[in-house]
Write a protein that holds these residues in place. Sequence first.
Motif, PDB file in Angstrom:
ATOM      1  N   PHE A  78      42.961  38.836  40.495  1.00 56.92           N
ATOM      2  CA  PHE A  78      41.993  39.743  39.861  1.00 56.92           C
ATOM      3  C   PHE A  78      42.319  39.972  38.392  1.00 56.92           C
ATOM      4  CE2 PHE A  78      45.208  42.905  40.131  1.00 56.92           C
ATOM      5  CZ  PHE A  78      44.832  43.889  39.233  1.00 56.92           C
ATOM      6  N   PRO A  84      32.737  41.094  41.084  1.00 52.77           N
ATOM      7  CA  PRO A  84      32.301  42.196  41.931  1.00 52.77           C
ATOM      8  C   PRO A  84      31.894  41.669  43.299  1.00 52.77           C
ATOM      9  CG  PRO A  84      30.655  41.741  40.268  1.00 52.77           C
ATOM     10  CD  PRO A  84      31.802  40.819  39.995  1.00 52.77           C
ATOM     11  N   GLN A  86      31.268  42.854  46.030  1.00 44.45           N
ATOM     12  CA  GLN A  86      30.180  43.503  46.772  1.00 44.45           C
ATOM     13  C   GLN A  86      28.805  43.088  46.260  1.00 44.45           C
ATOM     14  OE1 GLN A  86      32.224  44.771  44.620  1.00 44.45           O
ATOM     15  NE2 GLN A  86      31.648  46.768  43.856  1.00 44.45           N
ATOM     16  N   HIS A  87      28.754  42.502  45.058  1.00 49.50           N
ATOM     17  CA  HIS A  87      27.455  42.115  44.501  1.00 49.50           C
ATOM     18  C   HIS A  87      27.230  40.609  44.532  1.00 49.50           C
ATOM     19  CE1 HIS A  87      26.875  46.145  43.321  1.00 49.50           C
ATOM     20  NE2 HIS A  87      27.790  46.154  42.388  1.00 49.50           N
TER      21      HIS A  87
ATOM     22  N   ASP B  58      33.004  53.557  39.168  1.00 52.19           N
ATOM     23  CA  ASP B  58      34.108  52.693  39.556  1.00 52.19           C
ATOM     24  C   ASP B  58      34.251  51.575  38.526  1.00 52.19           C
ATOM     25  OD1 ASP B  58      32.167  50.841  40.103  1.00 52.19           O
ATOM     26  OD2 ASP B  58      32.419  50.881  42.271  1.00 52.19           O
ATOM     27  N   TYR B  59      35.127  50.624  38.838  1.00 53.67           N
ATOM     28  CA  TYR B  59      35.451  49.583  37.867  1.00 53.67           C
ATOM     29  C   TYR B  59      34.225  48.794  37.441  1.00 53.67           C
ATOM     30  CZ  TYR B  59      37.549  45.338  36.053  1.00 53.67           C
ATOM     31  OH  TYR B  59      37.879  44.280  35.271  1.00 53.67           O
ATOM     32  N   TRP B  60      33.287  48.620  38.367  1.00 51.67           N
ATOM     33  CA  TRP B  60      32.103  47.825  38.042  1.00 51.67           C
ATOM     34  C   TRP B  60      30.974  48.667  37.466  1.00 51.67           C
ATOM     35  CZ3 TRP B  60      34.929  46.507  42.483  1.00 51.67           C
ATOM     36  CH2 TRP B  60      35.537  45.257  42.408  1.00 51.67           C
ATOM     37  N   ASP B  62      29.605  51.167  38.966  1.00 50.99           N
ATOM     38  CA  ASP B  62      28.747  51.730  40.005  1.00 50.99           C
ATOM     39  C   ASP B  62      29.105  53.198  40.219  1.00 50.99           C
ATOM     40  OD1 ASP B  62      27.584  49.315  40.356  1.00 50.99           O
ATOM     41  OD2 ASP B  62      28.770  48.750  42.104  1.00 50.99           O
ATOM     42  N   GLU B 465      46.112  46.853  42.098  1.00 56.55           N
ATOM     43  CA  GLU B 465      44.946  45.989  42.295  1.00 56.55           C
ATOM     44  C   GLU B 465      43.739  46.829  42.670  1.00 56.55           C
ATOM     45  OE1 GLU B 465      45.643  42.584  44.677  1.00 56.55           O
ATOM     46  OE2 GLU B 465      43.573  41.902  44.536  1.00 56.55           O
ATOM     47  N   HIS B 468      42.442  48.284  39.635  1.00 59.05           N
ATOM     48  CA  HIS B 468      42.072  47.281  38.633  1.00 59.05           C
ATOM     49  C   HIS B 468      42.846  47.474  37.349  1.00 59.05           C
ATOM     50  CE1 HIS B 468      38.896  44.887  40.365  1.00 59.05           C
ATOM     51  NE2 HIS B 468      38.689  45.923  41.111  1.00 59.05           N
ATOM     52  N   ASP B 469      44.119  47.770  37.481  1.00 54.93           N
ATOM     53  CA  ASP B 469      44.974  47.994  36.323  1.00 54.93           C
ATOM     54  C   ASP B 469      45.775  46.721  36.075  1.00 54.93           C
ATOM     55  OD1 ASP B 469      46.854  48.728  34.498  1.00 54.93           O
ATOM     56  OD2 ASP B 469      47.189  50.702  35.360  1.00 54.93           O
TER      57      ASP B 469
END
Lengths: 231, 528
Positions: A78, A84, A86-87, B58-60, B62, B465, B468-469
């Motif tokens: 990662f 993403p 989930q997408h 969140d990271y994305w 969302d 993880e 997301h760091d």
Amino acid sequence: MRTAQFTKQAETNVKAEKRKAWWSRYKSTLRYALHVITHPFDGFWDLAHENKGSLAAANTFLFLFLLTRVLKLMCTSFQFISAPVQHINLFEETFSLLIPFLVLCLANWAMTTLFDGKGRFKDIYIAMCYALVPYVMIQLLMIVVSNMITFEEGSFYNVMLGFSVVWCVFLAFVGLMQVHDYSPLKTAIFLIVTVVGACVILFLVLVFFSLLSDAAGYFISMYREIVYRLY
Amino acid sequence: MNGTPIFEHRGETCVKVVKRVLAALCVFAMLLPMAAIADDSFSMAHDGFSTSYTYNYDYWGDVQMSPDAYRVSAVIDSTTLGLENLDGKRLMKPQGLFVRDQDLYIADTGNNRIVQVHFDGRDFAFVRAISEISGCENNTFNSPYDVFVDQEYNIYVADYGNFRVVMFDKDLNWLKEFVKPEDATFDQNLDFLPKKITVDVAGRLYVLANNVNKGFVKYESDTVFTGFIGANKVSVNMGAYIWKRYFQTKEQRAASESFVPTEYENLYMDKDGFIYATNTVFSEYDLKSDAAKPIRCLNGIGNDILVKNDRYPPIGDLWWISESVPYGPSKMTDITVLDNEIYVTVDRTRGRLFGYDSQGIMLWAFGTKGNVDGAFTSPIGIEHMGYDLLVLDQLENSVTVFSPTEYGMMIYNAIETYLRGEYDASAELWQDVMRLNANYPLAFRGIGRALLRQDKYKEAMDYFEKAHDRQNYGRAFKLYRKEWVEANIWWIVIVLAVLLAVPLTLKRIKRTKWEVMMYENSTVHKAG
């Protein structure tokens, strides 16, 4: 009775022989990719004109290429790619590569046929698929490597990714040159022409489908109207 | 009897009415669960507080709903303060808010006065309304926009309509005035219209004035003007510049707006003397690339030093539903910085409050527009009293007080213990936060850092993880890799040796075989 049995056995023998031959040819054409990517000028010439490649091997490479893309999204550490999950839609990911690839092959064939290119569509397709081999080899390796290095050490990873793409582009260029028996300049010009041709194809497809959906919409709304009036 | 024939006459109607009532009851019964859901999620939670729709990104990017970090604990308005009984004047379009210790000062702009309110630990009680001072000629205010109180309880008022910032002591004796700078850098045709003020520990005054786009007007404590600070950089789009410079006629050029820096919206000085400023004039496409910088932290020479370590810069809402009614980016009207370096901004577009930690990572967001407690019509100012947040609404004429919930306090405690250097204690608090909200990256990061310190690299990697760091994950991974290699060095050597030896041996065998064959062939020939 006996003769029938014998002929049957003979037939199966022939079949087995054929399968064996096919397999050995398949294996040798697969192995031939290593020669192609290291000796592109010789390799692509023989691929197109000496029948050293096979459609089966080409399909395998294309499949592996798509598989690599998907694995890259799913399995890279990662730190380098955080998809993403989930997408992500796997069909979208694969078809967004497969369709442009095929459309470009088709456009190249369509354009070069008009300007004395020697390659048939099959030759172009095989050459392009063989050109994808470095991408598969390096990027699959890099997926593993990405899980062994840290973010700070990422420059190595990025350089290798870039290198694989450059190698592929070079191979595609040489491949087209050898398949069509073109000069480098002509190949370069026809690369641009191919892109334009691909755009035209996509445009026509879009127009076709929008007209189709309009037509379908017309009949659907007519049906609805009739149903609405009748009840 | 009169009634009987009527009743008989209406017999049918009666049945109808009963039927209708039954139907209505049925519908009502069907709606009840829905009503219960609506009630639960909308205004009142089980403990009697209203919920505040807290969420986080969140990271994305969302939206992840989270437990409430803050809930309304009180709403202060003219009625609760008893202003009607005093002189009949309710709060009118208040523009500024300031908190010093336990006292709350509201710039009641429409009534030309400052209202002081004291908090005794339980209730907010009216103390006094300051509308007159003594010791100077012009002893009333005209549209006071903002108020500041220093540590000696001297009061500064941005007296907008009188073109001055006036300072007086707590007994309302005039001390000094800051007026229009008589300086070449200040356009003398313009009036001096102070809107927002702040004062540092040395008594230097920073004024956000209307029509001044060179930054904040700065005065020394002896009322001498010493220049501007923190001007917004002029943003010029290259295409627009070329178009304007080479393709427009002189008239067009004159008619279109010129490239000028924009004005700030508000300012706040934190306990270390850094000015936090908000800016609401930007194009929304510049937000995510961090070109817009709606929130800034200015140091002594006016450079923006706000720390931005998250994936997205602090810009409030990351996205909004297209065609929704309050459409567009968050516009931060005010900002306040808590003692633990967490800053909270209030957004007038959707009435939201956004909390960020000192690294620029969003802690929570909540609030909405509306008329229930905890919703705003037009929020204009925010202040803090301890951990409580006070938000001033200029149309509701009220101050809403938010108090942190157990969850909100847990986050604060975890951050503060970490800042104090008690890393293990902090990790335990983050564990508690994670138990309440499993979608909270900061909690994962906090736990991961503690695990890293305890040399539990593998576990730390898992947490990093999840958060997301990358940086911290890399740090943990490097150590884990070292440990792994050291533990498995013999296996690695063996595998490598096998990989090298097997092909070599095979080659050797092949060659020997071939040599034997050649030898036999030659002997056969000789014999023949």
